[in-house]
Design a protein around this motif. Structure first.
Motif, PDB file in Angstrom:
ATOM      1  N   PRO A   1      -4.742   3.176   1.534  1.00 49.42           N
ATOM      2  CA  PRO A   1      -3.737   3.041   2.800  1.00 49.42           C
ATOM      3  C   PRO A   1      -2.276   3.137   2.317  1.00 49.42           C
ATOM      4  O   PRO A   1      -1.283   3.680   3.032  1.00 49.42           O
ATOM      5  CB  PRO A   1      -4.259   1.622   3.367  1.00 49.42           C
ATOM      6  CG  PRO A   1      -5.170   1.110   2.941  1.00 49.42           C
ATOM      7  CD  PRO A   1      -5.742   1.858   1.548  1.00 49.42           C
ATOM      8  N   PHE A   2      -1.937   3.000   0.797  1.00 47.89           N
ATOM      9  CA  PHE A   2      -0.780   2.883   0.501  1.00 47.89           C
ATOM     10  C   PHE A   2      -0.453   4.108  -0.558  1.00 47.89           C
ATOM     11  O   PHE A   2      -1.591   4.610  -0.916  1.00 47.89           O
ATOM     12  CB  PHE A   2      -0.006   1.686  -0.086  1.00 47.89           C
ATOM     13  CG  PHE A   2      -0.241   0.338   0.975  1.00 47.89           C
ATOM     14  CD1 PHE A   2       0.501   0.410   2.114  1.00 47.89           C
ATOM     15  CD2 PHE A   2      -1.261  -0.435   0.817  1.00 47.89           C
ATOM     16  CE1 PHE A   2       0.528  -0.371   3.104  1.00 47.89           C
ATOM     17  CE2 PHE A   2      -1.188  -1.491   1.694  1.00 47.89           C
ATOM     18  CZ  PHE A   2      -0.648  -1.406   2.903  1.00 47.89           C
ATOM     19  N   ALA A   3       0.526   4.267  -1.084  1.00 47.45           N
ATOM     20  CA  ALA A   3       0.982   5.365  -2.192  1.00 47.45           C
ATOM     21  C   ALA A   3       0.303   4.723  -3.510  1.00 47.45           C
ATOM     22  O   ALA A   3       0.986   3.921  -4.181  1.00 47.45           O
ATOM     23  CB  ALA A   3       2.313   5.650  -2.142  1.00 47.45           C
ATOM     24  N   ASP A   4      -0.813   5.332  -4.021  1.00 52.43           N
ATOM     25  CA  ASP A   4      -1.318   4.862  -5.064  1.00 52.43           C
ATOM     26  C   ASP A   4      -1.599   5.981  -6.112  1.00 52.43           C
ATOM     27  O   ASP A   4      -1.643   7.097  -5.662  1.00 52.43           O
ATOM     28  CB  ASP A   4      -3.097   4.670  -4.815  1.00 52.43           C
ATOM     29  CG  ASP A   4      -3.734   3.946  -5.855  1.00 52.43           C
ATOM     30  OD1 ASP A   4      -3.569   4.123  -7.231  1.00 52.43           O
ATOM     31  OD2 ASP A   4      -4.431   2.906  -5.748  1.00 52.43           O
ATOM     32  N   ALA A   5      -1.010   5.802  -7.238  1.00 51.66           N
ATOM     33  CA  ALA A   5      -0.868   7.112  -8.213  1.00 51.66           C
ATOM     34  C   ALA A   5      -1.477   6.386  -9.558  1.00 51.66           C
ATOM     35  O   ALA A   5      -1.477   5.054  -9.877  1.00 51.66           O
ATOM     36  CB  ALA A   5       0.429   7.536  -8.470  1.00 51.66           C
ATOM     37  N   SER A   6      -2.060   7.241 -10.218  1.00 46.52           N
ATOM     38  CA  SER A   6      -2.630   6.784 -11.570  1.00 46.52           C
ATOM     39  C   SER A   6      -2.268   8.025 -12.726  1.00 46.52           C
ATOM     40  O   SER A   6      -2.031   9.100 -12.235  1.00 46.52           O
ATOM     41  CB  SER A   6      -4.112   6.886 -11.712  1.00 46.52           C
ATOM     42  OG  SER A   6      -4.746   7.824 -11.195  1.00 46.52           O
TER      43      SER A   6
END
Length: 647
Positions: A245-250
Motif C-alpha cells: 500500500p505504501f512506497a516500499d523500496a529495497s
C-alpha cells in the motif's frame, strides 16, 4: 622539473602507454614490481594485457612502504579495468576494489576461486578480447588519468574503477568504499575502554517537531553516489515494491555468504530508497566488528568485575540446551570467549560485552550460548541520535513480546484522537488498497515510553489473515506510523507464499517446533485458524482510549535532552542502558554513526521458537502486575508458550 613515471609490465598496453606518455614525461620501464622503484618516481603504472592478481598484491606490498601513488590497468575476461589510484596514506586499495568487484558479480564465488588460482599460477596467459582497438581505448584513458594525477588535478580514479567492455568499447566509472577489514589498507585500532567512552554531546534537532538531527535532503546528495553502484557498490541493486500500500523500496547488499536485502518504507519511493540504504549501512555495521579490532578473549570469571553478566540479557532454558542438535551451549563462566568494550550510560563506565551479543552474526561457534539478532541496532546522524533510536527499537520489541508472553489485555486506541491527518489517510489507504482493518493498542510498559501494538485484520477471503507489528517513540503518533509501515510491508506480496505453503504452515499450528525461521512467525499467524490465540486482545467491551494518554511531554530542541530524560527514567527503574559503538569507517565520510543498545532485563527478539530467550528475565513476570494487567506476579509456566507473531 618534469614528473617521473615508472611503468611496470610488458605487453601491448604497457608499450602503448609508455610510448604516448614519454612524449610529455620521463618514463622508466621495468618488467616486474619486484625490482626497486626509483626514489624520485612521481607515479607508478602497473599494466598488463591479462589479469595477474599476484602482481597487484605484490604492488600493494611494495608501494605501501613508499609515498608514491600507483595506478593499474589490465584485461580480465573481455573487460578492461583501470584503477583505483592507490595512495599508501589513505584507505582504498586495489584489493578493496577487487573485493567489491567480485561481490558485485553474479559468479562471485567462482571468480574468487579464479582469482586465487591465478595468483598461484602467475595469471592468465592471454585474453582473446585484448584487441588493438580495445587496448588503444584503454591507453587513452590511462594517459588522461596519468596527466590528471601528475598535474595534481582531481583524478577520476580516486576511489573509483573504470570498466571497459572490449567488445563495444563502452566505458564507465564506478565508485567504491574501502573495505574496513582489508588486510592491506585498513588501519582500524584495537578495541579499548577509552574508545568505548560515551559523552552525550549536543545534537540539535533539524526542526521543532523532529527527532532527527540530519535532514534527509542532505543525505540524498551523497548516499546513492557513495554506496549504491551496480558493479562495485556496498549495495549493488535497488527495487521498488509496487504491490504494497505504501512506497516500499529495497536495496541488495552482496556478501560472499549470500545476498542481504534491506527495505525502506515511507510515503515517497525516493525517500524509501534512501531509508533502505541507511538500513543496509546499519546491517553492514552490525554483522561484525569493523571500526575496532577485538583483542580480549577470556572467561567471564576472570573479567567479572568489568563485564556484563551474560545471564542478565536472557538465555535459553536447560531443556532447550539439552535438545538434540541445539546450536548453542549453556553459558559457562569459565569458558573463554571474545569480548568488546561497551559503555554503561547509567553507571557511566566502560563495560565488557560478549562479542556475540554486540554483533549479531556471531552467535554460533565454540563459545556461543545464544543467538543475537539486530535488536537495538540503529543508525543516526549523530551518536546521540543513533542511541535514541536504538533504545526505541529495544523498547518496541520488548513491549511486543511482553504483550504476547504475558497475554496482556491492552487498551485499544482510537486513531481519531491522534489529530493527525496523515495517520488517518494511512489507515484509510490500508483499508481501501490492501483490504485490511487496523487495530492499535497501547502497549506502553512501566518505563512510560509510548509503545504501540498494531494488528491488521484482513477483510478479504484470501491473503494473510492477521499481520502484527509494533512501534515505540516519544511521539506516539510516530510510533503508530512506524508500526503501520511495517504491517504494510507484508501486505499483498506474501499472499501467494501463504497459499503455496499452506500445508506446511498449518502443520506449525499443531507443532510449535516447526517454527524455525523468521518468516515462519508471520506466516503462521496469516492462517485464519491462528486468530483464536489473540482472544486476550479482542474484547469489544473495552472502551477506546485516547492517544493523548500516551503523550511524553517534551519541548526540547536538542535530541540529547530527550535522551537524558529517557536515561533518567531507566535509572529510576534500575534498568541499565549499554551502548556498543558499531560505527564502521565506511560511515565516516558522511558523519554517520551506528550503535548497538543493550538493556539487560528487556525481552530480546528471537526468531525460531526453539531459540526463545526468557530465562533470567523476571520483568516479564512482574511488570504485568505492576501495570494492573494481572493481580499477582506470573510464573514462567503461566506465560504464553506459543510462538510469537512478530513478522
Amino acid at each position: 622539473m618534469s614528473s617521473f613515471v615508472v611503468i611496470v609490465g610488458e605487453g601491448m598496453l604497457a608499450n602503448r602507454v609508455g610510448a604516448q606518455l614519454s612524449v610529455r614525461y620521463p618514463v622508466f620501464r621495468q618488467k616486474s614490481i619486484d625490482e626497486s622503484i626509483p626514489s624520485n618516481t612521481d607515479l607508478v603504472l602497473t599494466l598488463d594485457d591479462t589479469w595477474n592478481p599476484a602482481v597487484h598484491q605484490k604492488a600493494e606490498e611494495v608501494m605501501r612502504g613508499t609515498s608514491i601513488p600507483w595506478l593499474r590497468g589490465f584485461v580480465s575476461f573481455g573487460e578492461g579495468i583501470i584503477g583505483p589510484l592507490v595512495r599508501s596514506t589513505t584507505p582504498g586499495c586495489s584489493q578493496c576494489a577487487d573485493m567489491r568487484r567480485l561481490l558485485g558479480g553474479k559468479e562471485r564465488h567462482e571468480m574468487r576461486e579464479v582469482q586465487r588460482k591465478l595468483s598461484e599460477v602467475g595469471g592468465m596467459t592471454t585474453d582473446p578480447w585484448a584487441s588493438n582497438s580495445g587496448l588503444w581505448h584503454m591507453t587513452n584513458i590511462l594517459i588522461s588519468e596519468a596527466v590528471r594525477i601528475l598535474e595534481e588535478d582531481r583524478a577520476y580514479s580516486e576511489g573509483r574503477v573504470c570498466f571497459t567492455d572490449l567488445k563495444t568499447l563502452n566505458s564507465s566509472w564506478h565508485s567504491f568504499v574501502p573495505d574496513s577489514l582489508c588486510s592491506v589498507c585498513s588501519g582500524i585500532p584495537n578495541d579499548s575502554s577509552e574508545l568505548a567512552h560515551v559523552s552525550l554531546n549536543p545534537s540539535p534537532k533539524i526542526h521543532a517537531d523532529s527527532f532527527r538531527c540530519t535532514p534527509l535532503d542532505e543525505l540524498k546528495k551523497v548516499l546513492i553516489n557513495d554506496y549504491l553502484d551496480n558493479r562495485t557498490g556496498l549495495f549493488n541493486s535497488k527495487m521498488y515494491d509496487l504491490v504494497t500500500p505504501f512506497a516500499d523500496a529495497s536495496v541488495n547488499m552482496p556478501m560472499f555468504s549470500g545476498d542481504e536485502g534491506t527495505a525502506g518504507r515511507t510515503q515517497v519511493y525516493s525517500d524509501s530508497e534512501l531509508t533502505a540504504i541507511l538500513e543496509g549501512l546499519e546491517r553492514h555495521c552490525g554483522l561484525e566488528p569493523r571500526g575496532k579490532r577485538t583483542v580480549i578473549r577470556d572467561s567471564y570469571r576472570n573479567l567479572e568485575e568489568h563485564a556484563l553478566d551474560p545471564l542478565k540479557v536472557g538465555v535459553h532454558t536447560d531443556e532447550q540446551y539439552a535438545m538434540p542438535g541445539f546450536p548453542f551451549e549453556k553459558f559457562d563462566p569459565d569458558r573463554e570467549m571474545d569480548w568488546v568494550w561497551g559503555y554503561s550510560l547509567i553507571e557511566e563506565r566502560p563495560i565488557l560485552v560478549p562479542e556475540l551479543l554486540a554483533y549479531y552474526s556471531l552467535g554460533c561457534g565454540s563459545s556461543g550460548f545464544v543467538y543475537e539478532t539486530s535488536n537495538g541496532c540503529a543508525l543516526g546522524g549523530s551518536r546521540e541520535e543513533a542511541i535514541f533510536y536504538g533504545i526505541m527499537e529495544v523498547v518496541e520489541r520488548d513491549s511486543f513480546l511482553m504483550t504476547w508472553y504475558a497475554e496482556l489485555g491492552l487498551p485499544r486506541l482510537d486513531p481519531l484522537t491522534s489529530e493527525d491527518e496523515e495517520l488517518q489517510l494511512m489507515i484509510e489507504r490500508m483499508r481501501t488498497v490492501a483490504g485490511y482493518d487496523l487495530y492499535l493498542y497501547n502497549s506502553t510498559m512501566e518505563h512510560g515510553i509510548p509503545s504501540v501494538f498494531a494488528m491488521a485484520k484482513n477483510r478479504k477471503e484470501n491473503g494473510l489473515n492477521l499481520i502484527l507489528a509494533a512501534g515505540a517513540h516519544l511521539d506516539p503518533v510516530r510510533a503508530a506510523k512506524s508500526a503501520i509501515q511495517e504491517l504494510a510491508g507484508m501486505m499483498l506480496n506474501l499472499d501467494e507464499k501463504l497459499e503455496k505453503n499452506r500445508v506446511n504452515f498449518e502443520k506449525m499450528l499443531y507443532d510449535d517446533s516447526l517454527v524455525r525461521q523468521m518468516d515462519d512467525h508471520g506466516m503462521l499467524y496469516g492462517l485464519p485458524q491462528a486468530e483464536e490465540r489473540f482472544a486476550f486482545l479482542q474484547d469489544d467491551n473495552r472502551s477506546l482510549r485516547s492517544f493523548q494518554e500516551l503523550i511524553w511531554r517534551t519541548e526540547h530542541t536538542d535530541l540529547t535532552d530527550d535522551l537524558k530524560e529517557i536515561l533518567e527514567r531507566f535509572r529510576s527503574r534500575n534498568l541499565d542502558v549499554i551502548v556498543v559503538d558499531q560505527s564502521a569507517p565506511e560511515l565516516e565520510k558522511n558523519e554517520l554513526h551506528c550503535v548497538k543498545v543493550l538493556i539487560p532485563g528487556m525481552l530480546p527478539m528471537t526468531f525460531g521458537h526453539h531459540l526463545t530467550r526468557l530465562t533470567g528475565l523476571d520483568r516479564v513476570l512482574n511488570v504485568p502486575e505492576e501495570l494492573g494487567y494481572k493481580d499477582r506476579p506470573l510464573t514462567f509456566d503461566e506465560l504464553n508458550q506459543k510462538p510469537h507473531p512478530f513478522p
